[in-house]
Write an enzyme that holds these catalytic residues in place. Structure first.
Site, PDB file in Angstrom:
ATOM      1  N   GLU A 140       0.515   1.785  -1.816  1.00  0.00           N
ATOM      2  CA  GLU A 140       1.622   2.325  -1.002  1.00  0.00           C
ATOM      3  C   GLU A 140       1.638   1.641   0.357  1.00  0.00           C
ATOM      4  O   GLU A 140       0.656   1.003   0.744  1.00  0.00           O
ATOM      5  CB  GLU A 140       1.444   3.842  -0.833  1.00  0.00           C
ATOM      6  CG  GLU A 140       0.254   4.192   0.030  1.00  0.00           C
ATOM      7  CD  GLU A 140      -0.317   5.591  -0.236  1.00  0.00           C
ATOM      8  OE1 GLU A 140      -0.220   6.085  -1.373  1.00  0.00           O
ATOM      9  OE2 GLU A 140      -0.869   6.157   0.723  1.00  0.00           O
ATOM     10  N   LYS A 142       1.358   0.841   4.302  1.00  0.00           N
ATOM     11  CA  LYS A 142       0.522   1.291   5.409  1.00  0.00           C
ATOM     12  C   LYS A 142       1.449   1.429   6.614  1.00  0.00           C
ATOM     13  O   LYS A 142       1.902   0.443   7.188  1.00  0.00           O
ATOM     14  CB  LYS A 142      -0.582   0.270   5.679  1.00  0.00           C
ATOM     15  CG  LYS A 142      -1.560   0.692   6.745  1.00  0.00           C
ATOM     16  CD  LYS A 142      -2.738  -0.275   6.790  1.00  0.00           C
ATOM     17  CE  LYS A 142      -3.783   0.130   7.795  1.00  0.00           C
ATOM     18  NZ  LYS A 142      -3.263   0.413   9.121  1.00  0.00           N
ATOM     19  N   ASP A 144       2.912   1.982  10.198  1.00  0.00           N
ATOM     20  CA  ASP A 144       2.393   1.574  11.494  1.00  0.00           C
ATOM     21  C   ASP A 144       2.886   2.536  12.575  1.00  0.00           C
ATOM     22  O   ASP A 144       3.875   2.289  13.247  1.00  0.00           O
ATOM     23  CB  ASP A 144       2.860   0.143  11.794  1.00  0.00           C
ATOM     24  CG  ASP A 144       2.057  -0.477  12.918  1.00  0.00           C
ATOM     25  OD1 ASP A 144       1.058   0.124  13.338  1.00  0.00           O
ATOM     26  OD2 ASP A 144       2.436  -1.561  13.369  1.00  0.00           O
ATOM     27  N   TYR A 258      -8.375  21.237   0.852  1.00  0.00           N
ATOM     28  CA  TYR A 258      -7.567  22.405   0.479  1.00  0.00           C
ATOM     29  C   TYR A 258      -8.484  23.533   0.052  1.00  0.00           C
ATOM     30  O   TYR A 258      -9.625  23.314  -0.362  1.00  0.00           O
ATOM     31  CB  TYR A 258      -6.573  22.076  -0.654  1.00  0.00           C
ATOM     32  CG  TYR A 258      -7.227  21.495  -1.884  1.00  0.00           C
ATOM     33  CD1 TYR A 258      -7.313  20.124  -2.063  1.00  0.00           C
ATOM     34  CD2 TYR A 258      -7.787  22.336  -2.857  1.00  0.00           C
ATOM     35  CE1 TYR A 258      -7.938  19.584  -3.169  1.00  0.00           C
ATOM     36  CE2 TYR A 258      -8.408  21.805  -3.970  1.00  0.00           C
ATOM     37  CZ  TYR A 258      -8.483  20.434  -4.114  1.00  0.00           C
ATOM     38  OH  TYR A 258      -9.113  19.910  -5.206  1.00  0.00           O
ATOM     39  N   LYS A 349      -3.896  -5.955   4.976  1.00  0.00           N
ATOM     40  CA  LYS A 349      -3.126  -6.155   6.204  1.00  0.00           C
ATOM     41  C   LYS A 349      -2.205  -7.367   6.073  1.00  0.00           C
ATOM     42  O   LYS A 349      -2.628  -8.439   5.626  1.00  0.00           O
ATOM     43  CB  LYS A 349      -4.084  -6.387   7.375  1.00  0.00           C
ATOM     44  CG  LYS A 349      -4.992  -5.201   7.641  1.00  0.00           C
ATOM     45  CD  LYS A 349      -4.348  -4.209   8.554  1.00  0.00           C
ATOM     46  CE  LYS A 349      -4.507  -4.668   9.976  1.00  0.00           C
ATOM     47  NZ  LYS A 349      -4.136  -3.612  10.925  1.00  0.00           N
ATOM     48  N   CYS A 443      17.253 -15.677  46.236  1.00  0.00           N
ATOM     49  CA  CYS A 443      17.839 -15.819  44.900  1.00  0.00           C
ATOM     50  C   CYS A 443      17.764 -17.285  44.456  1.00  0.00           C
ATOM     51  O   CYS A 443      18.202 -18.179  45.195  1.00  0.00           O
ATOM     52  CB  CYS A 443      19.298 -15.351  44.924  1.00  0.00           C
ATOM     53  SG  CYS A 443      20.150 -15.696  43.381  1.00  0.00           S
ATOM     54  N   CYS A 446      21.883 -18.397  44.258  1.00  0.00           N
ATOM     55  CA  CYS A 446      22.757 -18.488  45.434  1.00  0.00           C
ATOM     56  C   CYS A 446      21.965 -18.539  46.740  1.00  0.00           C
ATOM     57  O   CYS A 446      22.554 -18.676  47.809  1.00  0.00           O
ATOM     58  CB  CYS A 446      23.750 -17.327  45.454  1.00  0.00           C
ATOM     59  SG  CYS A 446      22.984 -15.765  45.916  1.00  0.00           S
ATOM     60  N   CYS A 461      19.321  -9.612  43.758  1.00  0.00           N
ATOM     61  CA  CYS A 461      20.212 -10.406  44.582  1.00  0.00           C
ATOM     62  C   CYS A 461      21.449  -9.529  44.765  1.00  0.00           C
ATOM     63  O   CYS A 461      22.054  -9.125  43.774  1.00  0.00           O
ATOM     64  CB  CYS A 461      20.580 -11.694  43.851  1.00  0.00           C
ATOM     65  SG  CYS A 461      21.965 -12.539  44.600  1.00  0.00           S
ATOM     66  N   CYS A 466      27.402 -13.877  43.581  1.00  0.00           N
ATOM     67  CA  CYS A 466      26.390 -14.841  43.137  1.00  0.00           C
ATOM     68  C   CYS A 466      26.807 -15.377  41.765  1.00  0.00           C
ATOM     69  O   CYS A 466      27.044 -14.603  40.825  1.00  0.00           O
ATOM     70  CB  CYS A 466      25.031 -14.149  43.047  1.00  0.00           C
ATOM     71  SG  CYS A 466      23.788 -15.117  42.194  1.00  0.00           S
TER      72      CYS A 466
HETATM   73  S1  IVH Z   1      -5.208   6.691   3.878  1.00  0.00           S
HETATM   74  C1  IVH Z   1      -9.325   8.711   4.144  1.00  0.00           C
HETATM   75  N1  IVH Z   1      -2.765   5.799   3.641  1.00  0.00           N
HETATM   76  O1  IVH Z   1      -4.027   3.491   8.728  1.00  0.00           O
HETATM   77  C2  IVH Z   1      -8.152   7.837   4.014  1.00  0.00           C
HETATM   78  N2  IVH Z   1      -3.813   5.614   5.764  1.00  0.00           N
HETATM   79  O2  IVH Z   1      -6.069   1.605   9.574  1.00  0.00           O
HETATM   80  C3  IVH Z   1      -7.136   8.087   5.047  1.00  0.00           C
HETATM   81  N3  IVH Z   1      -2.373   4.648   7.518  1.00  0.00           N
HETATM   82  O3  IVH Z   1      -6.340   5.884   9.828  1.00  0.00           O
HETATM   83  C4  IVH Z   1      -6.167   7.002   5.273  1.00  0.00           C
HETATM   84  N4  IVH Z   1      -0.590   4.381   6.241  1.00  0.00           N
HETATM   85  O4  IVH Z   1      -3.793   6.343  10.168  1.00  0.00           O
HETATM   86  C5  IVH Z   1      -3.816   5.967   4.465  1.00  0.00           C
HETATM   87  N5  IVH Z   1      -0.577   5.102   3.278  1.00  0.00           N
HETATM   88  C6  IVH Z   1      -1.623   5.273   4.101  1.00  0.00           C
HETATM   89  C7  IVH Z   1      -1.565   4.909   5.456  1.00  0.00           C
HETATM   90  C8  IVH Z   1      -2.695   5.083   6.270  1.00  0.00           C
HETATM   91  C9  IVH Z   1      -1.093   4.247   7.467  1.00  0.00           C
HETATM   92  C10 IVH Z   1      -3.205   4.618   8.744  1.00  0.00           C
HETATM   93  C11 IVH Z   1      -4.114   5.795   8.921  1.00  0.00           C
HETATM   94  C12 IVH Z   1      -5.494   5.203   8.959  1.00  0.00           C
HETATM   95  C13 IVH Z   1      -5.222   3.809   9.401  1.00  0.00           C
HETATM   96  C14 IVH Z   1      -6.344   2.865   9.051  1.00  0.00           C
END
Ligand code: IVH
Length: 704
Positions: A140, A142, A144, A258, A349, A443, A446, A461, A466
């Site tokens: 999935e 990541k 930002d 949970y 990354k 400036c 001018c 300015c 100008c």
């Molecule tokens: S899983 C225990 N899934 O990236 C596992 N993290 O660089 C928890 N992040 O601290 C993280 N998208 O803040 C996970 N799909 C994703 C993510 C994700 C962004 C962030 C998260 C983590 C950081 C690590």
């Protein structure tokens, strides 16, 4: 989350809560809805359609008016208010400080990988630890942004906490409640869950980020570097209502803890990671349910990561990589974790959007309001496919704060389509030969003395004539969001200005085309195009003209407010400061600037010239429906129109800022019905948010 039966029921119910475009009120509304909780459910449903599915079934206006009715009912009966009512997102007061709270489970970070080889290594370890030849992986995005944890107890949002040091973070529940994609309640009990801790990321999407930075720029505040900083900073604001205005979004991707209700056993969804994402999605959270993919074999994982990297710029939000997770939670437990990160997950990354270069010199550019901006000239470096050689340093304070010097090696970042900026100088690489950056006292164009108003960070300015300012004002006037004179552009404007063909804004409308025709690179066709574009711009609506004038602090939104409040632009000559401040979102600063503009005889004279050239100074507010104009409204015509030609009617819509759709869907706002309308009308009747108009109603809507 909502089955198609439920969707239909709620949609139909929503339609019955309106009469003639306005919502029912008070007891009648409650009766029709089936009680206050049922009314709340209707609003929650529409919040979900808008925030999670991005497919609203009500217009903003309809949602707001229904919401206001719920507010009124709750105000009359405070004893009926519940904590998870949609009205309870509204911020009350300011936060004093954010108490520190422990996470139920420490928030670990992820191990990073940067290429296919890293992933192959990780896969080898994962196969060893699981004992499987080909474990299933869930891949999935990541996200930002800023990471958070949410705790729900007995189906209610109990608290939201920042990551902090991973063990404990700041409690920011009131701010989290402002984020409309975070449900205030969710039926975890249906899965036998009493308490749950969910991890996710708070983001500001690229569009909202750009808008936000534009607002900052209008107030002369340095822009934020990237959406990640914008999200993280927004979460720590003490005024929750300001957090609400930032339009943040939440993606939830991990269940870290949970506790079940007594006598309940583990729901099968929680046996896999993909199942957890589905459970969250089903309960109304935005999880990467659609973006995730369950795959077998590391090659398929690598391919999916690369696919996403290729389309990273097309996403509405920033992602900085992908996360690969072992799908089976039992196997995750078996693999365990190090002190820093889980062994069952790895981040892939994407290529960094940073590079290092050398700061060679600083130039000073004069903007249209006279502000003098330092611009760093660096050795060209490619960052995500674009060669960067010029980076704005914004103002003197920024230069001092970053302690930049000529000759420094600097770290440059460019986040997506965001403008590049200098993160910092690499001071450890200094040789001692670096030079101070000296700010000019006069400036550069001018040569007038620069001034720095006390409350501002920029040098200016103040010579209104100008040449640098004049040319920038003309460029702004013609730009896309202003008068939109295509093919005029930066370079042509400067060229005509330097050649003396163009001296001021009205000059655009009597350019010496006989001379321009002789210039190199100007064929007959380009001259015709330019002429047509200039001529067409005379028809631009008043709000565009107001924005184009470049009045300080008047952005596009304010320009619309101003245009909608007068019949003719010259009405502003008679407006007092107080009267200006009575307008929506117009504070003392904006009012002062508008007042000054219309009390300057040079400006009034210029506007008179523009009027005599045929530009529109009248407002078309009376010919438009409530809210100003048709901006953002969608139309479809069906059946035979008897009074207007179909193509003329469509043109009218577009001229007024509306858009045409080709079919009936929840995205449609107005269906205009002529004679012998057929299936489109039938279909539209089933969608309560669509307003059905006769040809006459359409004509009176537009004052035709
Ligand atoms: S899983 C225990 N899934 O990236 C596992 N993290 O660089 C928890 N992040 O601290 C993280 N998208 O803040 C996970 N799909 C994703 C993510 C994700 C962004 C962030 C998260 C983590 C950081 C690590």
């Amino acid at each position: 989350m909502y089955s198609s039966d439920q969707t239909q029921r709620l949609q139909k119910l929503s339609g019955s809560l309106f009469s003639g475009g306005a919502p029912l009120t008070g007891d009648i509304l409650l009766k029709k809805a089936g009680g206050i909780e049922a009314l709340r459910d209707v609003l929650r449903f529409h919040e979900y359609r808008y925030q999670i599915l991005n497919d609203p079934l009500l217009s903003d206006f309809e949602y707001d008016s229904l919401y206001k009715q719920l507010e009124a009912i709750e105000a009359a009966h405070p004893e009926w208010v519940t904590e998870d009512s949609p009205t309870q997102r509204v911020a009350k007061g300011l936060t004093k400080d954010f108490p520190t709270v422990q996470h139920l489970v420490p928030m670990l970070s992820l191990e990073n990988s940067y290429n296919a080889d890293d992933l192959l290594d990780w896969d080898r370890k994962a196969r060893e630890l699981t004992g499987l030849a080909e474990p299933e992986y869930c891949v999935e995005p990541k996200f930002d942004g800023a990471s958070i944890s949410l705790i729900y107890e007995n189906d209610r949002l109990l608290r939201g906490v920042t990551r902090g040091d991973g063990v404990a973070g700041d409690e920011i529940t009131n701010n989290i409640r402002q984020i409309r994609s975070v449900p205030l309640s969710a039926k975890f009990s249906a899965y036998g869950i009493r308490q749950i801790e969910i991890r996710g990321e708070i983001l500001m999407n690229k569009n909202n980020f750009a808008k936000y930075n534009q607002q900052l720029a209008e107030q002369n505040i340095p822009p934020l570097a990237n959406p990640r900083n914008a999200a993280a900073g927004s979460l720590r604001i003490k005024d929750p209502s300001e957090v609400g205005r930032r339009n943040l979004e939440a993606f939830l991707y991990h269940i870290s803890y949970y506790a079940l209700l007594e006598g309940k056993s583990l729901p099968k969804e929680l046996e896999t990671h993909a199942g957890s994402l589905k459970l969250l999605w089903e309960l109304g959270f935005r999880s990467p349910q659609k973006e995730k993919k369950v795959l077998q074999g590391i090659q398929a994982v690598i391919a999916y990561c690369q696919l996403f990297e290729a389309k990273r710029d097309e996403l509405p939000y920033e992602i900085d990589g992908m996360v690969v997770k072992v799908n089976d939670i039992g196997l995750q437990d078996k693999m365990g974790m190090t002190t820093h990160h889980p062994r069952w997950a790895i981040a892939f990354k994407f290529k960094a959007r940073q590079a290092t270069s050398v700061l060679r010199k600083v130039e000073f550019q004069v903007g249209r309001t006279g502000s003098v901006t330092p611009v760093a000239k660096i050795d060209p470096v490619p960052i995500s496919g674009v060669s960067v050689s010029s980076v704005s340093l914004f103002n003197e304070e920024v230069v001092r704060e970053k302690d930049l010097k000529i000759g420094d090696t600097v770290l440059v970042e460019r986040a997506g389509d965001v403008i590049p900026y200098i993160v910092k100088p690499l001071t450890e690489l200094r040789t001692g030969k670096e030079e101070e950056i000296r700010f000019p006292t006069h400036c550069p164009v001018c040569h007038d003395k620069l001034v720095k108003p006390e409350e501002e960070a920029v040098w200016r300015c103040v010579n209104i004539n100008c040449p640098a300012q004049v040319v920038e004002r003309i460029i702004h006037f013609a730009s896309k969001d202003a008068m939109d004179i295509r093919s005029f552009g930066d370079a042509n404007t400067r060229k005509f200005f330097d050649l003396g063909y163009l001296k001021d804004i009205p000059g655009i409308y009597h350019l010496p085309f006989d001379k321009i025709r002789e210039l190199e690179g100007f064929g007959e066709k380009s001259v015709t195009n330019l002429r047509t574009a200039i001529e067409a711009s005379k028809q631009q609506p008043l709000h565009r003209l107001i924005f184009a004038l470049g009045i300080r602090y008047v952005g596009e939104t304010t320009a619309k407010v101003l245009a909608a409040s007068v019949d003719h632009l010259f009405d502003f000559k008679e407006y007092s400061l107080e009267k200006l401040q009575d307008l929506e979102d117009v504070g003392p600063k904006v009012a002062g600037s508008v007042y000054q503009f219309f009390h300057n005889p040079d400006n009034v004279h210029m506007l008179e010239k523009l009027a005599s050239l045929g530009l529109i100074l009248q407002s078309n507010r009376s010919s438009q429906p409530a809210g100003g104009n048709l901006d953002g409204q969608t139309f479809l015509f069906t059946g035979t129109l008897t009074r207007l030609k179909r193509s003329d009617a469509e043109e009218i819509v577009e001229k007024n800022g509306g858009a045409l759709l080709s079919g009936v869907s929840s995205k449609l706002n107005y269906l205009v019905v002529g004679e012998d309308a057929g299936s489109k009308l039938e279909k539209a009747k089933k969608i309560p948010s669509i307003k059905i108009l006769t040809e006459e109603e359409f004509m009176s809507l537009l004052n035709i």
